[in-house]
Write a protein that holds these residues in place. Structure first.
Motif, PDB file in Angstrom:
ATOM      1  N   GLU A 131      40.302  11.851 -61.964  1.00 23.70           N
ATOM      2  CA  GLU A 131      40.780  12.855 -62.924  1.00 23.70           C
ATOM      3  C   GLU A 131      42.153  12.473 -63.472  1.00 23.70           C
ATOM      4  OE1 GLU A 131      40.762  16.759 -61.214  1.00 23.70           O
ATOM      5  OE2 GLU A 131      38.640  16.632 -60.706  1.00 23.70           O
ATOM      6  N   THR A 132      43.006  12.019 -62.597  1.00 29.18           N
ATOM      7  CA  THR A 132      44.360  11.615 -63.017  1.00 29.18           C
ATOM      8  C   THR A 132      44.281  10.424 -63.972  1.00 29.18           C
ATOM      9  OG1 THR A 132      45.247  12.392 -60.916  1.00 29.18           O
ATOM     10  CG2 THR A 132      46.645  10.915 -62.202  1.00 29.18           C
ATOM     11  N   ARG A 135      43.189  11.624 -67.342  1.00 36.49           N
ATOM     12  CA  ARG A 135      44.274  12.301 -68.052  1.00 36.49           C
ATOM     13  C   ARG A 135      45.291  11.287 -68.618  1.00 36.49           C
ATOM     14  NH1 ARG A 135      45.930  15.674 -63.643  1.00 36.49           N
ATOM     15  NH2 ARG A 135      43.949  16.472 -62.956  1.00 36.49           N
ATOM     16  N   GLU A 138      43.718   9.603 -71.605  1.00 35.57           N
ATOM     17  CA  GLU A 138      43.711  10.554 -72.719  1.00 35.57           C
ATOM     18  C   GLU A 138      45.095  10.672 -73.338  1.00 35.57           C
ATOM     19  OE1 GLU A 138      43.012  15.275 -73.147  1.00 35.57           O
ATOM     20  OE2 GLU A 138      41.512  14.186 -71.951  1.00 35.57           O
TER      21      GLU A 138
END
Length: 141
Positions: A131-132, A135, A138
């Motif tokens: 997830e990190t 992010r 992104e």
């Protein structure tokens, strides 16, 4: 998914806060049970052996008083007494084996819980890293 580093910790139980402490507590408890079972078994074995040793002379004197000391009746009575003793010992031994098997299964369950929680922790850490990383990618785009 929110970061919850203390999800696996039980703060209401001072002796089982972390998974490793719960494992240690469970192993200590099963070890204590196992030692108690073995101690009780040895005490029972000793007591039954003493009772049998006291019973043999009484049986022999009873057969001698009745004049059966050279007959097959005495041998049959002694064999039945020995068989009863051996049956009691076998039943006690089987009960001990079953109890020790239950303790081994309890220990395996404790290890399973511990390693399951460790596996979940590693999966959670990997998913949090993913997830990190997503992010960060992104944010860079």
């Amino acid at each position: 998914m929110a970061f919850q580093p203390f999800q696996k910790y039980n703060v209401s139980d001072p002796y089982g806060i972390s998974p490793s402490q719960r494992l240690a507590r469970n192993l200590a408890g099963t070890s204590y049970k196992s030692k108690g079972l073995k101690r009780d078994y040895n005490v029972d074995k000793f007591d039954m052996g003493k009772a049998y040793k006291k019973q043999v002379p009484q049986l022999l004197s009873n057969y001698a008083q009745r004049g059966f000391e050279t007959s097959g009746v005495k041998n049959l009575g002694m064999a039945e007494s020995a068989a009863a003793y051996n049956r009691q010992m076998a039943e006690r031994s089987a009960a001990m084996d079953e109890a020790l098997m239950n303790i081994a299964a309890e220990r395996m369950g404790a290890y399973g819980d511990y390693f399951g929680s460790r596996y979940e922790d590693s999966l959670d850490a990997n998913s949090q890293r993913a997830e990190t990383a997503a992010r960060i990618r992104e944010a860079l785009n």
